[in-house]
Design a protein around this motif. Structure first.
Motif, PDB file in Angstrom:
ATOM      1  N   PHE A   1     -23.022 -14.050  18.724  1.00  0.00           N
ATOM      2  CA  PHE A   1     -22.502 -14.802  19.860  1.00  0.00           C
ATOM      3  C   PHE A   1     -23.199 -16.154  19.969  1.00  0.00           C
ATOM      4  O   PHE A   1     -22.568 -17.183  20.213  1.00  0.00           O
ATOM      5  N   GLY A   2     -24.529 -16.155  19.791  1.00  0.00           N
ATOM      6  CA  GLY A   2     -25.266 -17.404  19.875  1.00  0.00           C
ATOM      7  C   GLY A   2     -24.939 -18.359  18.743  1.00  0.00           C
ATOM      8  O   GLY A   2     -24.741 -19.555  18.961  1.00  0.00           O
ATOM      9  N   ALA A   3     -24.852 -17.824  17.518  1.00  0.00           N
ATOM     10  CA  ALA A   3     -24.572 -18.671  16.352  1.00  0.00           C
ATOM     11  C   ALA A   3     -23.200 -19.311  16.428  1.00  0.00           C
ATOM     12  O   ALA A   3     -22.977 -20.399  15.884  1.00  0.00           O
ATOM     13  N   ASN A   4     -22.256 -18.652  17.101  1.00  0.00           N
ATOM     14  CA  ASN A   4     -20.890 -19.167  17.202  1.00  0.00           C
ATOM     15  C   ASN A   4     -20.600 -19.826  18.549  1.00  0.00           C
ATOM     16  O   ASN A   4     -19.439 -20.150  18.841  1.00  0.00           O
ATOM     17  N   ASN A   5     -21.645 -20.022  19.339  1.00  0.00           N
ATOM     18  CA  ASN A   5     -21.529 -20.703  20.632  1.00  0.00           C
ATOM     19  C   ASN A   5     -20.425 -20.105  21.508  1.00  0.00           C
ATOM     20  O   ASN A   5     -19.630 -20.829  22.134  1.00  0.00           O
ATOM     21  N   LEU A   6     -20.359 -18.781  21.544  1.00  0.00           N
ATOM     22  CA  LEU A   6     -19.339 -18.124  22.349  1.00  0.00           C
ATOM     23  C   LEU A   6     -19.729 -18.165  23.826  1.00  0.00           C
ATOM     24  O   LEU A   6     -20.911 -18.135  24.173  1.00  0.00           O
ATOM     25  N   PRO A   7     -18.742 -18.218  24.707  1.00  0.00           N
ATOM     26  CA  PRO A   7     -19.029 -18.275  26.145  1.00  0.00           C
ATOM     27  C   PRO A   7     -19.518 -16.931  26.660  1.00  0.00           C
ATOM     28  O   PRO A   7     -19.457 -15.921  25.942  1.00  0.00           O
ATOM     29  N   PRO A   8     -19.984 -16.886  27.898  1.00  0.00           N
ATOM     30  CA  PRO A   8     -20.409 -15.600  28.469  1.00  0.00           C
ATOM     31  C   PRO A   8     -19.268 -14.585  28.452  1.00  0.00           C
ATOM     32  O   PRO A   8     -18.099 -14.943  28.572  1.00  0.00           O
ATOM     33  N   ILE A   9     -19.627 -13.317  28.312  1.00  0.00           N
ATOM     34  CA  ILE A   9     -18.634 -12.246  28.345  1.00  0.00           C
ATOM     35  C   ILE A   9     -18.254 -11.975  29.796  1.00  0.00           C
ATOM     36  O   ILE A   9     -19.110 -11.672  30.626  1.00  0.00           O
ATOM     37  N   SER A  10     -16.960 -12.100  30.105  1.00  0.00           N
ATOM     38  CA  SER A  10     -16.474 -11.783  31.456  1.00  0.00           C
ATOM     39  C   SER A  10     -16.022 -10.342  31.548  1.00  0.00           C
ATOM     40  O   SER A  10     -16.263  -9.659  32.550  1.00  0.00           O
ATOM     41  N   VAL A  11     -15.315  -9.883  30.507  1.00  0.00           N
ATOM     42  CA  VAL A  11     -14.822  -8.506  30.428  1.00  0.00           C
ATOM     43  C   VAL A  11     -14.983  -8.055  28.983  1.00  0.00           C
ATOM     44  O   VAL A  11     -14.622  -8.780  28.059  1.00  0.00           O
ATOM     45  N   LEU A  12     -15.506  -6.847  28.808  1.00  0.00           N
ATOM     46  CA  LEU A  12     -15.661  -6.287  27.469  1.00  0.00           C
ATOM     47  C   LEU A  12     -14.840  -5.016  27.344  1.00  0.00           C
ATOM     48  O   LEU A  12     -14.923  -4.126  28.185  1.00  0.00           O
ATOM     49  N   LYS A  13     -14.038  -4.940  26.296  1.00  0.00           N
ATOM     50  CA  LYS A  13     -13.385  -3.681  25.913  1.00  0.00           C
ATOM     51  C   LYS A  13     -13.951  -3.313  24.554  1.00  0.00           C
ATOM     52  O   LYS A  13     -13.980  -4.134  23.641  1.00  0.00           O
ATOM     53  N   MET A  14     -14.428  -2.083  24.415  1.00  0.00           N
ATOM     54  CA  MET A  14     -15.028  -1.680  23.149  1.00  0.00           C
ATOM     55  C   MET A  14     -14.525  -0.303  22.744  1.00  0.00           C
ATOM     56  O   MET A  14     -14.639   0.661  23.498  1.00  0.00           O
ATOM     57  N   ASP A  15     -13.951  -0.231  21.551  1.00  0.00           N
ATOM     58  CA  ASP A  15     -13.469   1.028  20.990  1.00  0.00           C
ATOM     59  C   ASP A  15     -13.871   1.031  19.520  1.00  0.00           C
ATOM     60  O   ASP A  15     -13.167   0.484  18.672  1.00  0.00           O
ATOM     61  N   VAL A  16     -15.023   1.637  19.229  1.00  0.00           N
ATOM     62  CA  VAL A  16     -15.583   1.549  17.885  1.00  0.00           C
ATOM     63  C   VAL A  16     -15.806   2.919  17.248  1.00  0.00           C
ATOM     64  O   VAL A  16     -16.610   3.057  16.321  1.00  0.00           O
ATOM     65  N   GLU A  17     -15.108   3.918  17.743  1.00  0.00           N
ATOM     66  CA  GLU A  17     -15.028   5.216  17.081  1.00  0.00           C
ATOM     67  C   GLU A  17     -16.386   5.800  16.669  1.00  0.00           C
ATOM     68  O   GLU A  17     -16.666   6.024  15.501  1.00  0.00           O
ATOM     69  N   GLY A  18     -17.246   6.021  17.663  1.00  0.00           N
ATOM     70  CA  GLY A  18     -18.515   6.677  17.395  1.00  0.00           C
ATOM     71  C   GLY A  18     -19.664   5.753  17.049  1.00  0.00           C
ATOM     72  O   GLY A  18     -20.782   6.222  16.802  1.00  0.00           O
ATOM     73  N   TYR A  19     -19.430   4.442  17.056  1.00  0.00           N
ATOM     74  CA  TYR A  19     -20.487   3.481  16.707  1.00  0.00           C
ATOM     75  C   TYR A  19     -21.013   2.783  17.965  1.00  0.00           C
ATOM     76  O   TYR A  19     -21.603   1.711  17.887  1.00  0.00           O
ATOM     77  N   GLU A  20     -20.799   3.414  19.129  1.00  0.00           N
ATOM     78  CA  GLU A  20     -21.098   2.770  20.402  1.00  0.00           C
ATOM     79  C   GLU A  20     -22.560   2.386  20.560  1.00  0.00           C
ATOM     80  O   GLU A  20     -22.875   1.261  20.984  1.00  0.00           O
ATOM     81  N   THR A  21     -23.457   3.306  20.236  1.00  0.00           N
ATOM     82  CA  THR A  21     -24.867   3.015  20.499  1.00  0.00           C
ATOM     83  C   THR A  21     -25.357   1.832  19.662  1.00  0.00           C
ATOM     84  O   THR A  21     -26.103   0.980  20.153  1.00  0.00           O
ATOM     85  N   LYS A  22     -24.937   1.766  18.422  1.00  0.00           N
ATOM     86  CA  LYS A  22     -25.373   0.649  17.572  1.00  0.00           C
ATOM     87  C   LYS A  22     -24.746  -0.663  18.039  1.00  0.00           C
ATOM     88  O   LYS A  22     -25.409  -1.711  18.062  1.00  0.00           O
ATOM     89  N   ALA A  23     -23.474  -0.630  18.406  1.00  0.00           N
ATOM     90  CA  ALA A  23     -22.814  -1.849  18.871  1.00  0.00           C
ATOM     91  C   ALA A  23     -23.428  -2.346  20.169  1.00  0.00           C
ATOM     92  O   ALA A  23     -23.698  -3.549  20.335  1.00  0.00           O
ATOM     93  N   LEU A  24     -23.679  -1.428  21.103  1.00  0.00           N
ATOM     94  CA  LEU A  24     -24.282  -1.815  22.377  1.00  0.00           C
ATOM     95  C   LEU A  24     -25.721  -2.303  22.192  1.00  0.00           C
ATOM     96  O   LEU A  24     -26.148  -3.259  22.848  1.00  0.00           O
ATOM     97  N   ALA A  25     -26.457  -1.663  21.294  1.00  0.00           N
ATOM     98  CA  ALA A  25     -27.835  -2.088  21.047  1.00  0.00           C
ATOM     99  C   ALA A  25     -27.873  -3.516  20.509  1.00  0.00           C
ATOM    100  O   ALA A  25     -28.753  -4.302  20.872  1.00  0.00           O
ATOM    101  N   GLY A  26     -26.904  -3.860  19.659  1.00  0.00           N
ATOM    102  CA  GLY A  26     -26.887  -5.189  19.066  1.00  0.00           C
ATOM    103  C   GLY A  26     -26.495  -6.300  20.016  1.00  0.00           C
ATOM    104  O   GLY A  26     -26.804  -7.469  19.763  1.00  0.00           O
ATOM    105  N   MET A  27     -25.819  -5.959  21.123  1.00  0.00           N
ATOM    106  CA  MET A  27     -25.438  -6.995  22.092  1.00  0.00           C
ATOM    107  C   MET A  27     -26.125  -6.793  23.443  1.00  0.00           C
ATOM    108  O   MET A  27     -25.711  -7.338  24.457  1.00  0.00           O
ATOM    109  N   ARG A  28     -27.204  -6.041  23.431  1.00  0.00           N
ATOM    110  CA  ARG A  28     -27.890  -5.675  24.678  1.00  0.00           C
ATOM    111  C   ARG A  28     -28.351  -6.892  25.477  1.00  0.00           C
ATOM    112  O   ARG A  28     -28.163  -6.959  26.698  1.00  0.00           O
ATOM    113  N   GLU A  29     -28.939  -7.865  24.814  1.00  0.00           N
ATOM    114  CA  GLU A  29     -29.451  -9.034  25.535  1.00  0.00           C
ATOM    115  C   GLU A  29     -28.305  -9.785  26.222  1.00  0.00           C
ATOM    116  O   GLU A  29     -28.443 -10.231  27.369  1.00  0.00           O
TER     117      GLU A  29
END
Length: 293
Positions: free
Chosen positions: A186-214
């Motif tokens: 997100f930082g490298a691509n200068n993305l704006p703040p997340i207003s709404v997140l939808k996440m469907d990653v078929e069992g990879y939730e903990t790793k995906a959430l850990a990577g965007m925790r900050e």
């Protein structure tokens, strides 16, 4: 003629047993390729009957329509507060939710590593003349690496996974895909703040959430996520990682259920559901059903 009659039946959300009727006459797992275009909440939707999500759009009007109504309500609630809406779709698949939210959000950012469904998403968005969506060909994880993706077979193209628990329709093939740590990406691509997140990653939730925790702890967005059973506080605790600990502090969490095509929010019970809405405590009550958890 048969399809039009069944489509009428499918659109009757009050009708009990409609799914059994449709599957008896038009089994989604046995459909031959058949291209179609239908209205999708005011925008053209081009699909093919051999894809389960497209099949659902043709016969029901949408795939998991209650989810769409929930996301639209969240976007409307944030707009009422004078906030811009940047919708992040992690695990976008063929773009069903992305296409819908392109009409409700100011900007949409979609993440999908599987090229087969990603290309279909691009085609759908182009046909609908959508111009506020940015697509990234990556998966979310807790490290920047190349991951082993297990693609699906059959009509349901949304069950591919980077996780260890493979669905029944998993292919024996393994595809290398780019996995990124969300906070870095997100930082490298200068993305704006997340207003709404939808996440469907078929069992990879903990790793995906850990990577965007900050980012999540900074932005505190409403989140519609699929949490595999016992991953919130249950079996995952024995593995040392819980979804609960990865979410921002002072959050409220609700089970998302469906009743006649409408979303229903209930008290969240780990192990009882996979669909959850997470909101920060300061937004309690901003949409109906979120006054308390």
């Amino acid at each position: 003629m048969k399809r039009e009659i069944l489509r009428f039946v499918g659109h009757q959300h009050w009708l009990r047993g409609r799914d059994r009727v449709l599957r008896a006459f038009e089994d989604p797992d046995r459909q031959k390729p058949y291209a179609f275009t239908v209205d999708f909440f005011g925008r053209p939707y081009t699909g093919n009957m051999s894809n389960f999500i497209d099949w659902s759009v043709f016969y029901y009007g949408a795939f998991q329509g209650h989810e769409l109504k929930l996301l639209a309500a969240i976007a409307e609630g944030l707009h009422r507060k004078g906030r811009p809406v940047n919708f992040f779709d992690v695990g976008a698949n063929i773009g069903h939710h992305t296409l819908f939210m392109s009409a409700h959000a100011d900007r949409v950012f979609s993440f999908e590593p599987f090229s087969v469904v990603r290309d279909e998403m691009k085609r759908k968005l182009k046909h609908a003349a959508v111009d506020n969506v940015t697509i990234f060909p990556v998966a979310m994880g807790d490290a920047n690496e190349t991951g082993s993706f297990h693609p699906p077979t059959g009509a349901n193209q949304g069950t591919g996974t980077l996780g260890d628990a493979l669905p029944d329709n998993a292919s024996s093939e393994i595809l290398p895909v780019t996995v990124v740590r969300g906070d870095d990406f997100f930082g490298a691509n200068n993305l704006p703040p997340i207003s709404v997140l939808k996440m469907d990653v078929e069992g990879y939730e903990t790793k995906a959430l850990a990577g965007m925790r900050e980012t999540l702890w900074r932005d505190r967005p409403p989140m519609f996520v699929e949490i595999q059973r016992d991953q919130y506080t249950g079996a995952a605790a024995r593995q040392g990682t819980m979804v609960k600990d990865l979410l921002y502090p002072d959050h409220l969490i609700f089970e998302v259920a469906s009743s006649r095509g409408e979303y229903v929010l209930r008290r969240f019970l780990s192990g009882n559901t996979e669909e959850a809405l997470v909101i920060p405590a300061e937004l309690a009550g901003f949409i109906p059903g979120t006054a308390t958890a």
